[in-house]
Design a protein around this motif. Sequence first.
Motif, PDB file in Angstrom:
ATOM      1  N   GLU A  68      16.564  -1.306  64.128  1.00  0.00           N
ATOM      2  CA  GLU A  68      17.483  -0.209  64.354  1.00  0.00           C
ATOM      3  C   GLU A  68      17.384   1.009  63.397  1.00  0.00           C
ATOM      4  OE1 GLU A  68      18.499   0.377  67.808  1.00  0.00           O
ATOM      5  OE2 GLU A  68      18.049  -1.919  68.156  1.00  0.00           O
ATOM      6  N   ARG A  69      17.410   2.161  63.590  1.00  0.00           N
ATOM      7  CA  ARG A  69      17.439   3.003  62.369  1.00  0.00           C
ATOM      8  C   ARG A  69      18.866   3.376  62.394  1.00  0.00           C
ATOM      9  NH1 ARG A  69      12.869   3.062  60.138  1.00  0.00           N
ATOM     10  NH2 ARG A  69      13.790   4.920  59.149  1.00  0.00           N
ATOM     11  N   ALA A  70      19.313   3.288  61.034  1.00  0.00           N
ATOM     12  CA  ALA A  70      20.760   3.539  60.680  1.00  0.00           C
ATOM     13  C   ALA A  70      20.932   5.182  60.033  1.00  0.00           C
ATOM     14  CB  ALA A  70      21.106   2.435  59.656  1.00  0.00           C
ATOM     15  N   GLY A  71      19.880   5.641  59.800  1.00  0.00           N
ATOM     16  CA  GLY A  71      20.123   7.061  59.388  1.00  0.00           C
ATOM     17  C   GLY A  71      20.486   7.202  58.137  1.00  0.00           C
ATOM     18  N   PHE A  72      20.129   6.449  57.175  1.00  0.00           N
ATOM     19  CA  PHE A  72      20.498   6.562  55.811  1.00  0.00           C
ATOM     20  C   PHE A  72      20.186   7.741  54.850  1.00  0.00           C
ATOM     21  CE2 PHE A  72      20.014   1.788  56.392  1.00  0.00           C
ATOM     22  CZ  PHE A  72      21.335   1.520  56.213  1.00  0.00           C
ATOM     23  N   SER A  73      21.132   8.131  54.027  1.00  0.00           N
ATOM     24  CA  SER A  73      20.896   9.533  53.405  1.00  0.00           C
ATOM     25  C   SER A  73      19.902   9.414  52.341  1.00  0.00           C
ATOM     26  CB  SER A  73      22.254   9.645  52.745  1.00  0.00           C
ATOM     27  OG  SER A  73      22.494   8.862  51.795  1.00  0.00           O
ATOM     28  N   PHE A  74      19.440   8.066  51.945  1.00  0.00           N
ATOM     29  CA  PHE A  74      18.331   7.806  50.812  1.00  0.00           C
ATOM     30  C   PHE A  74      17.050   7.901  51.348  1.00  0.00           C
ATOM     31  CE2 PHE A  74      20.322   3.959  52.027  1.00  0.00           C
ATOM     32  CZ  PHE A  74      19.258   3.143  52.094  1.00  0.00           C
ATOM     33  N   GLU A  75      16.923   8.026  52.778  1.00  0.00           N
ATOM     34  CA  GLU A  75      15.411   7.973  53.237  1.00  0.00           C
ATOM     35  C   GLU A  75      14.852   9.336  53.114  1.00  0.00           C
ATOM     36  OE1 GLU A  75      15.994   4.584  56.887  1.00  0.00           O
ATOM     37  OE2 GLU A  75      16.784   6.694  57.364  1.00  0.00           O
ATOM     38  N   GLY A  76      13.321   9.168  53.068  1.00  0.00           N
ATOM     39  CA  GLY A  76      12.528  10.394  52.892  1.00  0.00           C
ATOM     40  C   GLY A  76      12.509  10.688  51.558  1.00  0.00           C
ATOM     41  N   PRO A  77      11.466  11.382  51.229  1.00  0.00           N
ATOM     42  CA  PRO A  77      10.986  11.919  49.783  1.00  0.00           C
ATOM     43  C   PRO A  77      12.167  12.803  49.161  1.00  0.00           C
ATOM     44  CG  PRO A  77       9.788  13.184  51.429  1.00  0.00           C
ATOM     45  CD  PRO A  77      10.540  12.253  52.258  1.00  0.00           C
ATOM     46  N   PHE A  78      13.130  13.222  49.864  1.00  0.00           N
ATOM     47  CA  PHE A  78      14.149  14.031  49.015  1.00  0.00           C
ATOM     48  C   PHE A  78      15.575  13.315  49.245  1.00  0.00           C
ATOM     49  CE2 PHE A  78      10.963  16.986  50.785  1.00  0.00           C
ATOM     50  CZ  PHE A  78      10.305  17.627  49.396  1.00  0.00           C
ATOM     51  N   GLY A  79      15.547  12.166  49.966  1.00  0.00           N
ATOM     52  CA  GLY A  79      16.821  11.507  50.335  1.00  0.00           C
ATOM     53  C   GLY A  79      17.490  11.061  48.933  1.00  0.00           C
ATOM     54  N   ARG A 112      26.029  -1.041  57.502  1.00  0.00           N
ATOM     55  CA  ARG A 112      25.442   0.170  56.984  1.00  0.00           C
ATOM     56  C   ARG A 112      25.739   0.362  55.441  1.00  0.00           C
ATOM     57  NH1 ARG A 112      24.143   4.202  61.103  1.00  0.00           N
ATOM     58  NH2 ARG A 112      24.853   3.397  63.029  1.00  0.00           N
ATOM     59  N   ASP A 113      27.042   0.018  55.084  1.00  0.00           N
ATOM     60  CA  ASP A 113      27.326   0.073  53.703  1.00  0.00           C
ATOM     61  C   ASP A 113      26.641  -0.991  52.815  1.00  0.00           C
ATOM     62  OD1 ASP A 113      28.852   2.215  54.350  1.00  0.00           O
ATOM     63  OD2 ASP A 113      30.800   1.115  54.428  1.00  0.00           O
ATOM     64  N   VAL A 114      26.869  -2.118  53.175  1.00  0.00           N
ATOM     65  CA  VAL A 114      26.309  -2.972  52.158  1.00  0.00           C
ATOM     66  C   VAL A 114      24.567  -3.116  52.190  1.00  0.00           C
ATOM     67  CG1 VAL A 114      26.037  -5.062  54.074  1.00  0.00           C
ATOM     68  CG2 VAL A 114      26.534  -5.517  51.733  1.00  0.00           C
ATOM     69  N   ALA A 115      24.102  -2.638  53.568  1.00  0.00           N
ATOM     70  CA  ALA A 115      22.436  -2.464  53.418  1.00  0.00           C
ATOM     71  C   ALA A 115      22.198  -1.321  52.485  1.00  0.00           C
ATOM     72  CB  ALA A 115      22.154  -2.100  54.861  1.00  0.00           C
ATOM     73  N   ALA A 116      23.034  -0.020  52.334  1.00  0.00           N
ATOM     74  CA  ALA A 116      22.760   0.970  51.292  1.00  0.00           C
ATOM     75  C   ALA A 116      22.894   0.361  50.072  1.00  0.00           C
ATOM     76  CB  ALA A 116      23.739   1.919  51.714  1.00  0.00           C
ATOM     77  N   PHE A 117      23.806  -0.493  49.712  1.00  0.00           N
ATOM     78  CA  PHE A 117      24.090  -0.946  48.405  1.00  0.00           C
ATOM     79  C   PHE A 117      22.823  -2.046  47.968  1.00  0.00           C
ATOM     80  CE2 PHE A 117      25.654  -4.514  45.735  1.00  0.00           C
ATOM     81  CZ  PHE A 117      25.949  -3.793  44.756  1.00  0.00           C
ATOM     82  N   ILE A 118      22.449  -2.829  49.021  1.00  0.00           N
ATOM     83  CA  ILE A 118      21.398  -3.702  48.763  1.00  0.00           C
ATOM     84  C   ILE A 118      20.103  -2.825  48.434  1.00  0.00           C
ATOM     85  CG2 ILE A 118      19.831  -5.482  49.556  1.00  0.00           C
ATOM     86  CD1 ILE A 118      22.428  -6.448  51.044  1.00  0.00           C
TER      87      ILE A 118
END
Length: 293
Positions: A42-53, A245-251
């Motif tokens: 699934e797409r979680a919509g993380f802020s760090f995705e993409g070249p400018f995230g 979402r949070d722990v996935a972002a941290f990892i």
Amino acid sequence: MRMTMRNFTSRLAKPLSVAVAAAVLGLASGPAMAAGGAKHPERAGFSFEGPFGTFDQAQLQRGYRVYREVCAACHGMNLLSFRNLGERGGPFWDSRYPNPNDNPYVRTIAAEFEIADIDSETGEEIFRPGISSDGFPEPYPNRTAAAAANGGAPPPDLSVMAKARHDGANYIYSLLIGYGQVPAGLDVPTGLYYNPYFPGDVTPFWSGDPEHVPYGGFLAMAQPLRDGQVTYDDGTAATVDQMSRDVAAFIAWASDPRATERKQTGLAVFLYLLMFAGLTYASYRRIWKGVAH
């Protein structure tokens, strides 16, 4: 007899075409022959995705809490040091402490852990509070102990988990929210747990329609998260979805702590090259203006 290039080409063409055809058919038939397979994350919509995230620091802090209070009991992070938490872009970066070893919050976090060490005077093994330069301690003394405590399967290290899995952060998020109802007709082996996002093939355990084998596989980790399992300092509701979402972002951050810095450097280099290309073209037009060529 000397073989001409035309004869050589004609002799080579037939077996080559057969080999290419076989390879194409093999690639085409692969997915059809493979039963099951993992469900697409699934797409979680993380802020760090993409070249400018960029990473959301508040989310990284929440993710660290989930890791510390839930995941760290089984999963280590042997490539991460406490000081990394206080580096630029990290969850506890503070501009007042350019040197993360001086960051009081990082030092407090490190002191919460017990680190195995050797007494410099007696040579005996001791345990001392962690310091910022220490690496994250392993939850088990060795791999054998880790396997024995987890049904024969040692929990994987999470240092580069987001790099080791396709669509890393989204995969981790999906796996954590993927525990749920087991499809009717699927016999889950004792000690294992079904998850549609975990790569595997459940065909031998499926008694339903052979043309509709469920996605996913079995893993030894039970569902690790429950609503309200942790308490966030910022008041965010600790639902399974939010914690996942949070722990996935941290990892994801732990797997590449310099990701934001690399993106910023890449953007600066790209702009420089773009300006350089413009100046080069303008110089070319000026130098060769009016010259027939």
